[in-house]
Design a protein around this motif. Structure first.
Motif, PDB file in Angstrom:
ATOM      1  N   THR A  58      -1.751 -19.445  -7.637  1.00 16.07           N
ATOM      2  CA  THR A  58      -0.858 -18.308  -7.867  1.00 16.07           C
ATOM      3  C   THR A  58      -0.212 -18.462  -9.228  1.00 16.07           C
ATOM      4  OG1 THR A  58      -0.381 -18.142  -5.497  1.00 16.07           O
ATOM      5  CG2 THR A  58       1.118 -17.008  -7.005  1.00 16.07           C
ATOM      6  N   ARG A 111       2.607 -16.788 -11.912  1.00 18.53           N
ATOM      7  CA  ARG A 111       3.747 -15.893 -12.096  1.00 18.53           C
ATOM      8  C   ARG A 111       4.205 -15.912 -13.548  1.00 18.53           C
ATOM      9  NH1 ARG A 111       4.452 -18.365  -7.120  1.00 18.53           N
ATOM     10  NH2 ARG A 111       4.894 -16.948  -5.362  1.00 18.53           N
ATOM     11  N   VAL A 116       4.377 -12.006  -9.812  1.00 15.28           N
ATOM     12  CA  VAL A 116       3.051 -12.547  -9.536  1.00 15.28           C
ATOM     13  C   VAL A 116       2.000 -11.773 -10.335  1.00 15.28           C
ATOM     14  CG1 VAL A 116       1.290 -12.938  -7.774  1.00 15.28           C
ATOM     15  CG2 VAL A 116       3.702 -13.314  -7.231  1.00 15.28           C
ATOM     16  N   ASP A 176      -3.139 -14.028  -7.800  1.00 11.80           N
ATOM     17  CA  ASP A 176      -3.085 -14.773  -6.548  1.00 11.80           C
ATOM     18  C   ASP A 176      -4.527 -14.885  -6.059  1.00 11.80           C
ATOM     19  OD1 ASP A 176      -2.259 -16.096  -4.328  1.00 11.80           O
ATOM     20  OD2 ASP A 176      -1.361 -14.361  -3.332  1.00 11.80           O
TER      21      ASP A 176
END
Length: 611
Positions: free
Chosen positions: A294, A296, A301, A304
């Motif tokens: 993931t 960010r 985000v 993913d």
């Protein structure tokens, strides 16, 4: 495991992987005795301690962190060791390229895209990454792109390899994304360790050995470690982005679970979990990749992704920069200027011999003699000691596990095979990229060596015996030029000024004609069969192959240069690194009879373990 051939004359058996310990090839630049195989044992596999076998460099003990060691050297070694990145008996980080496939959700133009295809091709040597994704938005609209980073350049492609072949595809320069893409590359599961090692020395080493980091310190160069509870936190700069600093938090198995990169007002956070070997079950490697990733940016985000499949064994990956992109971007960020081998720096390809150059009566330099092949760029054998995840009855081969270093030979040579490792490799047209990977994945089936064919050029390497007359020159090549493949071969090349024969007949070593340009012998070869490979790795070529060799003798040295042209398959001529051949003293070597090779069991190949 299917055995494909036997070479009785040389007492060598070729199997799915070749079990000899003295590599030599055109790409390896020669040979030399491989280090002695280390003894069984290692971090996590035998109780720790510092006596885990003896290495190849003068018999020095292999480094093993003491139990509970918290210094930087121990942390970095364990990080790479548990990730399966340290390969060969020298235990170097040899993961130079990889292929990755996954699925998940990414942000595209401010909105989510559910991707069913997410493919990443990474080349750490060239600081490059190509990400291809295809998916749909919540409203059903399609979303797809090809994002590319190569060194200091970034661009998008409508098809992989756009514009490398004139008239095919469109490449769109993306200069504003260079730093973000660099951060993504160097904060990745393997990239983060490489970044940490790059921060220790300038220039950084391409295939580093973490055991060379100073002992009992918490900081070396720009890389440091602290402990937060029972977790090490490593801080290091992001290569190529001077304003970016990363911190990697490692889990109990010394694998990165969180990498945070701060760059000015931006904070990137990468979280990783569920590490395992995601390689095809037919080619397990025990090189571990995150199953869940993931990303960010400032809390949002961006990606993913769940892992589906990897191929970690030096796959063919290239990111040539299109001319339009080079013209549009003025680089402000430079990737690492890698050095290759801090242990045994390669001798410069310049001639310094003071001896008088021998000449024939016609005045041309006499190449006659026995010649040492240039040394390997990366030394070490495939007999790595058992790793922390390998136990009897488990590991790469569940039938035997890992009891000795020889058990690791079957997979480690995928990493140390010089034609795969590079760093010099041909640039194929995009239409051949996946074909090259496919051939390599089934190299135990498709490699012409496995059907007893001659190696051809440039795979055979440089000659180790030369005989020259005023009208011709004869090259003799040694047996086992490519780690078990090949035979004693020779080429007789006319130098008497004759014209090239007008024939379509093809040869394994081409139809060669030599001529003199001053003190340089220039050999022009055409009429090649199209069934040989340039080297392991599926490096195919067409029948329109042309090879130019240039040999210049000064004193007891020959400068050997080669340019490979294949307009059918290659984007551009492949100019191989210059090599220096040095005269070997002693009696002439005897060239033995060509060994016998038998092909059998070709229908019983059951794995993709690559020789």
């Amino acid at each position: 495991m299917a055995v494909l051939g036997k070479i009785f004359g040389a007492s060598i058996a070729m199997a799915v992987a070749l079990t000899v310990s003295e590599p030599s090839s055109a790409f390896a630049q020669g040979g030399g005795s491989a280090p002695a195989a280390p003894a069984q044992g290692g971090p996590g596999a035998g109780g720790g301690g510092r006596a885990g076998g003896r290495g190849g460099r003068g018999g020095a003990p292999l480094y093993t962190p003491a139990p509970g060691a918290k210094d930087l050297k121990a942390v970095l070694f364990n990080w790479a060791w548990y990730m399966g990145m340290l390969r060969s008996s020298e235990e170097r980080d040899l993961i130079m390229s990889l292929e990755y496939q996954g699925k998940g959700t990414i942000q595209v133009d401010g909105g989510p895209c559910n991707v069913t295809k997410y493919r990443t091709s990474i080349s750490y040597q060239t600081s490059g990454e190509r990400i291809q994704y295809t998916g749909t938005r919540p409203n059903g609209q399609s979303c797809s792109n090809v994002e590319v980073l190569s060194g200091a350049y970034a661009w998008n492609e409508d098809i992989p390899g756009a514009e490398l072949v004139p008239g095919k595809g469109k490449a769109t320069p993306m200069p504003a994304t260079v730093e973000e893409r660099m951060i993504r590359l160097w904060a990745s599961p393997q990239g983060a360790f490489k970044s940490a090692m790059a921060g220790i020395s300038d220039p950084p080493e391409m295939a580093p050995r973490p055991q060379r980091v100073p002992a009992d310190v918490s900081k070396a160069g720009k890389t440091s470690v602290i402990w937060e509870g029972n977790k090490p936190v490593v801080t290091f700069p992001i290569p190529g982005v001077p304003t970016a600093t990363a911190t990697a938090t490692l889990d109990a198995k010394f694998m990165a679970e969180r990498v945070v990169v701060k760059q000015g007002s931006n904070t990137y956070e990468f979280t990783y979990s569920d590490y395992k070997d995601f390689n095809n079950p037919l080619n397990p490697a025990e090189a571990f990749y995150a199953g869940k990733m993931t990303e960010r940016k400032n809390g949002t985000v961006l990606r993913d992704i769940t892992t589906r499949l990897t191929e970690t064994g030096q796959m063919y990956v290239v990111m040539p920069v299109p001319a339009s992109v080079r013209a549009a971007i003025k680089p402000t960020n430079q990737p690492p200027n890698w050095t290759l081998n801090a242990d045994t720096p390669a001798a410069p390809a310049t001639q310094t011999a003071a001896a008088v150059t021998p000449r024939l009566p016609d005045g041309h330099p006499d190449m006659t003699g026995n010649w040492d092949r240039p040394p390997l760029a990366i030394t070490g054998s495939g007999t790595r000691r058992c790793g922390p995840t390998q136990v009897p009855g488990g590991g790469i081969n569940p039938d035997v596990g890992c009891k000795t270093g020889q058990d690791n030979f079957w997979v480690d040579y995928e990493w140390i095979s010089p034609s795969r490792f590079g760093p010099s490799r041909p640039i194929y047209k995009p239409e051949f990229w996946d074909k090259t990977q496919e051939l390599d994945q089934w190299t135990n089936k498709y490699d012409p060596v496995m059907t007893c064919q001659p190696l051809g050029l440039p795979r055979q390497g440089t000659p180790n015996r030369i005989i020259q007359t005023p009208t011709d020159i004869i090259f003799f090549y040694p047996n086992n030029s490519d780690y078990g493949g090949g035979n004693y071969e020779y080429r007789d090349i006319p130098t008497d000024g004759r014209a090239r024969p007008d024939t379509v007949e093809a040869y394994y070593y081409g139809l060669s004609i030599g001529k003199w340009e001053g003190d340089t012998l220039v050999i022009d070869s055409t009429n090649f069969v199209d069934t040989t490979w340039f080297g392991r790795g599926g490096l195919l070529h067409s029948a329109d192959l042309r090879i130019i060799e240039r040999l210049t003798r000064k004193g007891n040295e020959i400068l050997y240069q080669m340019t490979v042209e294949d307009p059918d398959d290659l984007v551009e001529p492949w100019v191989m690194p210059d090599r220096i051949l040095r005269a070997r003293t002693g009696a002439p070597q005897i060239i033995h009879e060509r060994a016998f090779c038998e092909v059998y069991e070709t229908g019983k190949i059951s794995t993709q373990l690559r020789h």
